[in-house]
Design an enzyme around this catalytic site. Sequence first.
Site, mmCIF file in Angstrom:
data_model
loop_
_atom_site.group_PDB
_atom_site.id
_atom_site.type_symbol
_atom_site.label_atom_id
_atom_site.label_comp_id
_atom_site.label_asym_id
_atom_site.label_seq_id
_atom_site.Cartn_x
_atom_site.Cartn_y
_atom_site.Cartn_z
ATOM 1 N N CYS A 8 -1.397 -7.301 -3.599
ATOM 2 C CA CYS A 8 -1.707 -5.932 -3.168
ATOM 3 C C CYS A 8 -3.193 -5.771 -3.409
ATOM 4 O O CYS A 8 -3.705 -6.146 -4.470
ATOM 5 C CB CYS A 8 -0.914 -4.909 -3.975
ATOM 6 S SG CYS A 8 -1.417 -3.200 -3.640
ATOM 7 N N ARG A 54 2.454 2.154 4.345
ATOM 8 C CA ARG A 54 3.172 0.993 4.847
ATOM 9 C C ARG A 54 4.445 0.725 4.054
ATOM 10 O O ARG A 54 5.510 0.443 4.592
ATOM 11 C CB ARG A 54 2.267 -0.244 4.808
ATOM 12 C CG ARG A 54 1.168 -0.270 5.865
ATOM 13 C CD ARG A 54 0.126 0.817 5.726
ATOM 14 N NE ARG A 54 -0.558 0.775 4.424
ATOM 15 C CZ ARG A 54 -1.211 1.797 3.875
ATOM 16 N NH1 ARG A 54 -1.235 2.978 4.492
ATOM 17 N NH2 ARG A 54 -1.815 1.677 2.708
ATOM 18 N N CYS A 88 -5.276 -5.035 3.366
ATOM 19 C CA CYS A 88 -4.025 -4.463 2.855
ATOM 20 C C CYS A 88 -2.933 -5.480 3.110
ATOM 21 O O CYS A 88 -2.660 -5.828 4.272
ATOM 22 C CB CYS A 88 -3.705 -3.139 3.552
ATOM 23 S SG CYS A 88 -2.065 -2.486 3.149
ATOM 24 N N THR A 139 3.579 -5.072 -3.482
ATOM 25 C CA THR A 139 4.444 -3.908 -3.322
ATOM 26 C C THR A 139 5.842 -4.360 -2.929
ATOM 27 O O THR A 139 6.039 -5.447 -2.374
ATOM 28 C CB THR A 139 3.905 -2.961 -2.232
ATOM 29 O OG1 THR A 139 3.984 -3.626 -0.966
ATOM 30 C CG2 THR A 139 2.469 -2.543 -2.501
ATOM 31 N N LYS A 160 -3.819 3.484 -7.469
ATOM 32 C CA LYS A 160 -4.110 4.414 -6.376
ATOM 33 C C LYS A 160 -4.478 5.802 -6.888
ATOM 34 O O LYS A 160 -5.088 6.595 -6.159
ATOM 35 C CB LYS A 160 -2.929 4.493 -5.407
ATOM 36 C CG LYS A 160 -2.817 3.275 -4.485
ATOM 37 C CD LYS A 160 -1.740 3.448 -3.448
ATOM 38 C CE LYS A 160 -1.644 2.250 -2.513
ATOM 39 N NZ LYS A 160 -2.789 2.119 -1.603
ATOM 40 N N THR A 184 0.412 -5.273 2.552
ATOM 41 C CA THR A 184 1.635 -4.725 3.152
ATOM 42 C C THR A 184 1.446 -4.456 4.639
ATOM 43 O O THR A 184 2.377 -4.622 5.440
ATOM 44 C CB THR A 184 2.037 -3.423 2.431
ATOM 45 O OG1 THR A 184 2.015 -3.635 1.021
ATOM 46 C CG2 THR A 184 3.428 -2.995 2.836
#
Length: 499
Positions: A449, A298, A332, A376, A418, A334
């Site tokens: 996030c 994204r 999520c 993000t 991540k 984003t």
Amino acid sequence: MKAKVKSSHKASVVRKLGIVGGLGSLAGGDLFYKLIKSRAVLEDQGRYHFLFEQHPFKDVLLPLDQGASMTSRKFYVFQVCKSFEESGFDAVMLPCFASHTFRAEIEEELGIPVLDMMAALTRYVSQTVLPRTTLGVIASDFVRHCGLFEQHFGQHFQIVYPDPEAQAGLMEAMYGVNGIKDGHLEGMPLEAVYQACLSLQAQGATLILPGMTELSLVCADLQRRGITVLDINEIYADFATLDQQQPRRPPFKLGIVGGVGPAATVDFMAKVVANTPAGKDQDHIKMVVEQNPQIPDRTANLLRDETDPTMAMYATCKRLESAGANAIAIPCNTAHAFVERIQAHLRVPIVNMLSETVEWIVHKYGSGKAIGLLATSGTVQSQVYHQAARHAGLQLLTPGVDYQAMVMDVIYGPRGIKAGFTQGLCREQLLLAAEHLCELGAGVLILGCTELPLVLAHCEAFDINGHTVALVDPTMILALKCVALAQKAQLCGSKACPR
């Protein structure tokens, strides 16, 4: 094999009924015929749409003896019922007494009702027969052994079955070579059923109940011989056309767009489970998850115009919708930049994690505090949190350029979340960015996030080098909202997701 009848007449409300065939082809066809010629259907033919659906069923010829296995029968019935549900039918008819021993199990996994043939029979008997009457039952060994008729009639009536010799003759007449199930409705098969009825009458039965749908095929012949026996297909057909049929209210089911990112999905599910008031496994919320890490990134799309994730997100949501989800959660932040364009094309709501988070902050802390956003760069640039904050009257602070780059490294860096890290460099960098927002005046920080709560947990008072700040985990807020929706759906008995 399929057979369909649909009238061309107009009607205000069409009732679509599916009939499961294949468990007893002749008996199922007889039910279909009696539905079509029932008074309610003849008086308003435009209102009813019937579909008789029959597929190959490998165990159809096996006799229903005491130890018969129901596994393949259950799976067959479920598959046919599920096809009716997916085709938009209102209810399913199941003309098979053996299958009604597991009817509730099947219905629990569907969003439409499987009309209860035993309820139809109970309703008819209660309206026509006085309590304590002796009822005779013509049923297979399997149905007898399961106690199906005792469950429905045992409290108010005396129940008797044919004697062992007559019962053995009955089983042969129904399931044997050249039996009634194969269409041989006269001669020895009919005589064996008649002898079973006489055995019941000798035991004091004044009314004979069918426990085999095939009995409807010879019911008229038995009645002409003076046997007081009920036609279950006629009774079931009339029952199906009653206006008071209640719609099926299946349990609330939460759909989850997973894989964005994978660890955050597991974290969100754990929070749903942890915050669900439950005393046993069955009290928890049904969830259907598509863990789809192949949804394009994204942030990469928002910052660098790389592959648009909208189509992949939409397709995932549609699959969740088809799986019976009443609401969809996307853990999520984003991804919520794309929610608005997707929602208009779905039948079920996406629970907006961002707006829920902002509303929770206003409710908990009021609208006077400055709010810091750790997220993000894609989320920051999309302004989705800014829009929600402005709508609620909140001031939103974001990190400066260098600190924002640090947040991105916390998430995407080689030693970032991540990549599987939650301690060390990524934690140190996140605390530095958080302290920076505190110095700008933030009293509440949004962990914006879904990877960040894997490092810093939801907390009302967290100390960062002398700054006391509240850490708000949107994943936690989303989980709490989904639990509340499930509880509300359970209370109001609504199939639709409360908004």
